[in-house]
Motif scaffolding. Sequence first.
Motif, PDB file in Angstrom:
ATOM      1  N   GLN A 158      11.951  -8.125 -22.517  1.00 17.70           N
ATOM      2  CA  GLN A 158      10.955  -7.067 -22.689  1.00 17.70           C
ATOM      3  C   GLN A 158       9.553  -7.563 -22.344  1.00 17.70           C
ATOM      4  O   GLN A 158       8.761  -6.835 -21.740  1.00 17.70           O
ATOM      5  CB  GLN A 158      11.016  -6.541 -24.119  1.00 17.70           C
ATOM      6  CG  GLN A 158      12.310  -5.793 -24.422  1.00 17.70           C
ATOM      7  CD  GLN A 158      12.480  -5.502 -25.905  1.00 17.70           C
ATOM      8  OE1 GLN A 158      12.638  -6.399 -26.717  1.00 17.70           O
ATOM      9  NE2 GLN A 158      12.444  -4.233 -26.266  1.00 17.70           N
ATOM     10  N   LEU A 159       9.253  -8.794 -22.730  1.00 13.53           N
ATOM     11  CA  LEU A 159       7.954  -9.379 -22.393  1.00 13.53           C
ATOM     12  C   LEU A 159       7.820  -9.529 -20.878  1.00 13.53           C
ATOM     13  O   LEU A 159       6.772  -9.240 -20.293  1.00 13.53           O
ATOM     14  CB  LEU A 159       7.800 -10.739 -23.079  1.00 13.53           C
ATOM     15  CG  LEU A 159       6.499 -11.502 -22.794  1.00 13.53           C
ATOM     16  CD1 LEU A 159       5.292 -10.716 -23.273  1.00 13.53           C
ATOM     17  CD2 LEU A 159       6.538 -12.882 -23.458  1.00 13.53           C
ATOM     18  N   SER A 160       8.905  -9.969 -20.245  1.00 10.70           N
ATOM     19  CA  SER A 160       8.912 -10.134 -18.795  1.00 10.70           C
ATOM     20  C   SER A 160       8.675  -8.809 -18.083  1.00 10.70           C
ATOM     21  O   SER A 160       7.998  -8.758 -17.042  1.00 10.70           O
ATOM     22  CB  SER A 160      10.247 -10.736 -18.352  1.00 10.70           C
ATOM     23  OG  SER A 160      10.337 -10.783 -16.946  1.00 10.70           O
ATOM     24  N   ASP A 161       9.209  -7.741 -18.634  1.00 11.40           N
ATOM     25  CA  ASP A 161       9.019  -6.419 -18.036  1.00 11.40           C
ATOM     26  C   ASP A 161       7.554  -5.995 -18.096  1.00 11.40           C
ATOM     27  O   ASP A 161       7.041  -5.344 -17.189  1.00 11.40           O
ATOM     28  CB  ASP A 161       9.899  -5.400 -18.766  1.00 11.40           C
ATOM     29  CG  ASP A 161       9.813  -4.020 -18.128  1.00 11.40           C
ATOM     30  OD1 ASP A 161      10.121  -3.898 -16.931  1.00 11.40           O
ATOM     31  OD2 ASP A 161       9.423  -3.060 -18.831  1.00 11.40           O
ATOM     32  N   VAL A 162       6.871  -6.401 -19.165  1.00 10.11           N
ATOM     33  CA  VAL A 162       5.458  -6.035 -19.330  1.00 10.11           C
ATOM     34  C   VAL A 162       4.567  -6.818 -18.372  1.00 10.11           C
ATOM     35  O   VAL A 162       3.654  -6.265 -17.753  1.00 10.11           O
ATOM     36  CB  VAL A 162       5.000  -6.278 -20.793  1.00 10.11           C
ATOM     37  CG1 VAL A 162       3.494  -6.101 -20.922  1.00 10.11           C
ATOM     38  CG2 VAL A 162       5.732  -5.329 -21.730  1.00 10.11           C
ATOM     39  N   ILE A 163       4.833  -8.123 -18.241  1.00 15.07           N
ATOM     40  CA  ILE A 163       3.931  -8.972 -17.453  1.00 15.07           C
ATOM     41  C   ILE A 163       4.515  -9.394 -16.107  1.00 15.07           C
ATOM     42  O   ILE A 163       3.887 -10.157 -15.370  1.00 15.07           O
ATOM     43  CB  ILE A 163       3.511 -10.223 -18.261  1.00 15.07           C
ATOM     44  CG1 ILE A 163       4.726 -11.049 -18.674  1.00 15.07           C
ATOM     45  CG2 ILE A 163       2.718  -9.813 -19.483  1.00 15.07           C
ATOM     46  CD1 ILE A 163       4.373 -12.282 -19.476  1.00 15.07           C
ATOM     47  N   THR A 196      15.707 -11.793 -10.604  1.00 16.14           N
ATOM     48  CA  THR A 196      14.599 -12.614 -11.106  1.00 16.14           C
ATOM     49  C   THR A 196      14.988 -13.411 -12.353  1.00 16.14           C
ATOM     50  O   THR A 196      14.189 -14.176 -12.870  1.00 16.14           O
ATOM     51  CB  THR A 196      13.387 -11.727 -11.434  1.00 16.14           C
ATOM     52  OG1 THR A 196      13.803 -10.650 -12.283  1.00 16.14           O
ATOM     53  CG2 THR A 196      12.769 -11.161 -10.168  1.00 16.14           C
ATOM     54  N   THR A 197      16.218 -13.207 -12.833  1.00 16.86           N
ATOM     55  CA  THR A 197      16.725 -13.968 -13.977  1.00 16.86           C
ATOM     56  C   THR A 197      17.753 -14.990 -13.486  1.00 16.86           C
ATOM     57  O   THR A 197      18.746 -14.630 -12.865  1.00 16.86           O
ATOM     58  CB  THR A 197      17.388 -13.042 -15.007  1.00 16.86           C
ATOM     59  OG1 THR A 197      16.403 -12.141 -15.540  1.00 16.86           O
ATOM     60  CG2 THR A 197      17.990 -13.843 -16.156  1.00 16.86           C
ATOM     61  N   SER A 198      17.494 -16.255 -13.764  1.00 16.61           N
ATOM     62  CA  SER A 198      18.436 -17.310 -13.389  1.00 16.61           C
ATOM     63  C   SER A 198      19.039 -17.929 -14.648  1.00 16.61           C
ATOM     64  O   SER A 198      18.412 -17.929 -15.713  1.00 16.61           O
ATOM     65  CB  SER A 198      17.755 -18.389 -12.540  1.00 16.61           C
ATOM     66  OG  SER A 198      16.679 -18.983 -13.236  1.00 16.61           O
ATOM     67  N   ILE A 199      20.255 -18.454 -14.508  1.00 16.24           N
ATOM     68  CA  ILE A 199      21.014 -18.959 -15.652  1.00 16.24           C
ATOM     69  C   ILE A 199      21.529 -20.353 -15.325  1.00 16.24           C
ATOM     70  O   ILE A 199      22.080 -20.576 -14.240  1.00 16.24           O
ATOM     71  CB  ILE A 199      22.197 -18.025 -15.966  1.00 16.24           C
ATOM     72  CG1 ILE A 199      21.696 -16.594 -16.209  1.00 16.24           C
ATOM     73  CG2 ILE A 199      22.988 -18.523 -17.183  1.00 16.24           C
ATOM     74  CD1 ILE A 199      22.806 -15.558 -16.233  1.00 16.24           C
ATOM     75  N   GLY A 200      21.332 -21.306 -16.250  1.00 16.14           N
ATOM     76  CA  GLY A 200      21.764 -22.663 -15.962  1.00 16.14           C
ATOM     77  C   GLY A 200      22.258 -23.410 -17.180  1.00 16.14           C
ATOM     78  O   GLY A 200      21.833 -23.156 -18.309  1.00 16.14           O
ATOM     79  N   VAL A 201      23.177 -24.345 -16.925  1.00 16.39           N
ATOM     80  CA  VAL A 201      23.725 -25.216 -17.965  1.00 16.39           C
ATOM     81  C   VAL A 201      23.661 -26.657 -17.453  1.00 16.39           C
ATOM     82  O   VAL A 201      24.008 -26.911 -16.300  1.00 16.39           O
ATOM     83  CB  VAL A 201      25.193 -24.852 -18.293  1.00 16.39           C
ATOM     84  CG1 VAL A 201      25.811 -25.876 -19.235  1.00 16.39           C
ATOM     85  CG2 VAL A 201      25.272 -23.456 -18.900  1.00 16.39           C
ATOM     86  N   GLU A 202      23.203 -27.573 -18.293  1.00 16.18           N
ATOM     87  CA  GLU A 202      23.192 -28.987 -17.917  1.00 16.18           C
ATOM     88  C   GLU A 202      23.688 -29.835 -19.079  1.00 16.18           C
ATOM     89  O   GLU A 202      23.486 -29.483 -20.253  1.00 16.18           O
ATOM     90  CB  GLU A 202      21.797 -29.435 -17.496  1.00 16.18           C
ATOM     91  CG  GLU A 202      21.345 -28.865 -16.155  1.00 16.18           C
ATOM     92  CD  GLU A 202      20.122 -29.571 -15.608  1.00 16.18           C
ATOM     93  OE1 GLU A 202      20.036 -30.821 -15.750  1.00 16.18           O
ATOM     94  OE2 GLU A 202      19.245 -28.880 -15.051  1.00 16.18           O
TER      95      GLU A 202
END
Length: 226
Positions: A23-28, A88-94
């Motif tokens: 939601q914050l990302s949608d605003v800014i 614009t959303t990326s997902i990662g595991v390390e």
Amino acid sequence: MKTILVPSDFSKNASMALQYAIQLSDVIQTKIVVFHCYQVSLNTITGAASEEQMDELIKKDMEVTLQDLQTQVKNAYKELGINTVPSTTSIGVELNPLVVEKTIEVATKHHADVIVMGTHGAAGLNKVFFGSNTSAMISKSDIPVLAIPENYIFQKIETIALSSDLEDPEDELSRMMPFVNAIGARLDIVHLDYGLDPFNGKEQRVIKLMEKNTYRKIRLMKQSRF
């Protein structure tokens, strides 16, 4: 402000923090990086008969973990009425046993402007300050950390309080202003005055910085403690 990093441990609180970040990302209008620092459990490697087999078991387990994280992200968007995870959303595991340090490393790599993460357990905000990964992140990260209390509902941020000893206001403002500017909030610099600066040199220094700043919604809130 361009990127938000959201660490996840698959908890409910992590999902709440993720929804807040969305939601914050949608605003800014920022990118989101969702990251899980993977730690190998004994159950995963107990049956390994060789180092090669152990590596293969860990690899398969990490693939499952990544799928679980992708599911968590999809569900977070669906909870907000969004059926497709945006590009614009990326997902990662390390894989790394040092959760906080690795998360900060990943945030730095992605040039994250803020780390958004949840607080843990029924004690809510108390857990931020007593032994949680959130408290460790706050103490170790040079990147601002936004800790989202349990069950917090997103709303527009109107005011940000910055607690300051006024020792290095230039550095504090340089770190805060990108976030403050992006959301259009008022910045209250809160200073507890214990009488250690009788000539108000620190206060005047901050006032001059505020006058030079083109952002007008900044004020110094001085509280006397002597």
